[in-house]
Design an enzyme around this catalytic site. Structure first.
Site, mmCIF file in Angstrom:
data_model
loop_
_atom_site.group_PDB
_atom_site.id
_atom_site.type_symbol
_atom_site.label_atom_id
_atom_site.label_comp_id
_atom_site.label_asym_id
_atom_site.label_seq_id
_atom_site.Cartn_x
_atom_site.Cartn_y
_atom_site.Cartn_z
ATOM 1 N N ASP A 247 43.998 46.557 39.699
ATOM 2 C CA ASP A 247 45.334 46.070 39.405
ATOM 3 C C ASP A 247 46.003 45.680 40.715
ATOM 4 O O ASP A 247 45.755 46.303 41.755
ATOM 5 C CB ASP A 247 46.137 47.179 38.718
ATOM 6 C CG ASP A 247 47.478 46.693 38.209
ATOM 7 O OD1 ASP A 247 47.623 46.575 36.981
ATOM 8 O OD2 ASP A 247 48.392 46.445 39.024
ATOM 9 N N HIS B 156 43.384 46.140 26.713
ATOM 10 C CA HIS B 156 42.973 46.524 28.061
ATOM 11 C C HIS B 156 43.246 48.015 28.240
ATOM 12 O O HIS B 156 44.082 48.606 27.546
ATOM 13 C CB HIS B 156 43.712 45.711 29.125
ATOM 14 C CG HIS B 156 45.203 45.773 29.009
ATOM 15 N ND1 HIS B 156 45.919 45.053 28.059
ATOM 16 C CD2 HIS B 156 46.137 46.479 29.700
ATOM 17 C CE1 HIS B 156 47.212 45.303 28.188
ATOM 18 N NE2 HIS B 156 47.371 46.173 29.172
ATOM 19 N N VAL B 157 42.509 48.616 29.160
ATOM 20 C CA VAL B 157 42.591 50.059 29.406
ATOM 21 C C VAL B 157 42.873 50.284 30.891
ATOM 22 O O VAL B 157 42.287 49.631 31.757
ATOM 23 C CB VAL B 157 41.277 50.763 28.997
ATOM 24 C CG1 VAL B 157 41.336 52.258 29.333
ATOM 25 C CG2 VAL B 157 41.002 50.562 27.507
ATOM 26 N N TRP C 198 45.840 33.632 31.473
ATOM 27 C CA TRP C 198 45.377 34.207 32.743
ATOM 28 C C TRP C 198 44.298 35.264 32.495
ATOM 29 O O TRP C 198 43.387 35.419 33.311
ATOM 30 C CB TRP C 198 46.556 34.793 33.518
ATOM 31 C CG TRP C 198 47.209 35.980 32.882
ATOM 32 C CD1 TRP C 198 48.193 35.976 31.963
ATOM 33 C CD2 TRP C 198 46.902 37.365 33.129
ATOM 34 N NE1 TRP C 198 48.535 37.267 31.608
ATOM 35 C CE2 TRP C 198 47.774 38.127 32.312
ATOM 36 C CE3 TRP C 198 46.005 38.022 33.963
ATOM 37 C CZ2 TRP C 198 47.745 39.523 32.310
ATOM 38 C CZ3 TRP C 198 45.988 39.403 33.965
ATOM 39 C CH2 TRP C 198 46.845 40.132 33.141
ATOM 40 N N HIS D 25 46.339 41.545 24.729
ATOM 41 C CA HIS D 25 44.871 41.456 24.768
ATOM 42 C C HIS D 25 44.435 42.843 25.199
ATOM 43 O O HIS D 25 44.867 43.333 26.251
ATOM 44 C CB HIS D 25 44.407 40.388 25.765
ATOM 45 C CG HIS D 25 42.918 40.240 25.825
ATOM 46 N ND1 HIS D 25 42.261 39.125 25.365
ATOM 47 C CD2 HIS D 25 41.947 41.067 26.306
ATOM 48 C CE1 HIS D 25 40.956 39.272 25.548
ATOM 49 N NE2 HIS D 25 40.749 40.453 26.121
#
Length: 318
Positions: free
Chosen positions: A186, A258-259, A156, A256
């Site tokens: 988000d 991410h911030v 995804w 993976h």
């Protein structure tokens, strides 16, 4: 889509998978929730005003998350003028009422995970939590082999990076293959008020799973995310960097890099000290020592049903 604290993407009422839960790009009928057969309540929280429900939609396992949305300042006048009040109690200067608002001002944010796997169900089920301290050696001997043995799909994420899904939600993109990223809201944020602002920056690089992989080589990537992410949010939402909490999770909920960018006014899930690492601290630590996150001990919470916790228990670490 953002992490939403799960190992995969929780799909909203418009899903990106073709199945009995709805086809991508098509309006989702009311039957998605009206046909939902409740099996059990996984978790509910009065403080956060949400509930997590396990059940089935057309014989497929599903999880439905219902969450009351915050009251919006821009609709207050309409809310007060068009609602009905039902008196519950009056005593001197104090009185309490049930306010019945019009339907369009009384929405419930609904997230549907369908088809839901056993991992999804376990993720949302209330569990006892343990704090684990992981050394660099523990990561290499316990955590990394466990991660490698599990089928933690990040397809995804790749769909977002390749514009196969959620392309219309991307707020900003730097396409550089080494230092670039995409920035998008988000799904915990309904984008109707700034007090609970929440965006995720997902890097284009696919060779960095988590904080543990970072070295000084990645400083251009991290500083680029911080500067351009903050600039994009200020341009798009008029929120200055001084109003943002920018951090990484460890352990992350998907592997993976991410911030997280959240409003400092929002007590976001996972923003506490046992899991969140401020990006500014990460950058300074790597500037001082390229191997900082390879070697130092990191503490993080694990739920009782987490397979990684069992590995730490078997090794006598918990």
């Amino acid at each position: 889509m953002a992490e939403s604290e799960n190992g995969g993407a929780a799909k909203r009422l418009k899903t990106d998978a073709k199945n009995d839960c709805g086809d991508a790009g098509e309006p989702i009928s009311d039957s998605l929730v009206s046909d939902f057969k409740i099996s059990r309540i996984l978790r509910d929280c009065a403080r956060e005003k949400n509930i997590f429900i396990h059940g089935k939609v057309k014989d497929q396992d599903a999880v439905v998350i219902l969450e009351k949305t915050p009251i919006r300042q821009d609709t207050l006048s309409e809310l007060l003028k068009s609602s009905q009040l039902k008196l519950e109690m009056k005593n001197d200067v104090y009185s309490t009422y049930q306010l019945q608002a019009p339907a369009h001002l009384n929405e419930i944010k609904t997230t549907v995970v369908c088809p839901a796997t056993e991992k999804h169900v376990k993720k949302y089920l209330h569990q006892e939590v343990f704090l684990v301290e992981e050394s660099g050696e523990d990561y290499r001997n316990l955590t990394l082999p466990y991660i490698s043995s599990q089928s933690f799909s990040v397809q995804w994420v790749h769909n977002i990076l390749e514009k196969k899904a959620e392309a219309d939600r991307i707020v900003f993109e730097d396409p550089d293959p080494d230092t670039g990223f995409v920035l998008l809201p988000d799904f915990k944020w309904d984008q109707k008020q700034l007090q609970d602002l929440y965006l995720i920056a997902i890097v284009h690089r696919r060779d960095v799973k988590s904080l543990r992989d970072l070295t000084s080589e990645h400083l251009p990537l991290l500083t680029n995310i911080r500067s351009k992410g903050e600039d994009a949010i200020q341009r798009q939402y008029s929120v200055p960097p001084s109003k943002l909490r920018v951090y990484l999770h460890y352990q992350p909920s998907y592997y993976h890099l991410h911030v997280h960018f959240t409003s400092v006014e929002y007590d976001a899930p996972g923003c506490r000290v046992e899991r969140a690492h401020l990006l500014s601290d990460v950058i300074q630590n790597l500037q001082a020592d390229s191997s900082h996150y390879h070697n130092r001990s990191l503490a993080f919470p694990l739920r009782a049903d987490d397979g990684l916790l069992l590995k730490f228990k078997e090794a006598g670490k918990v």
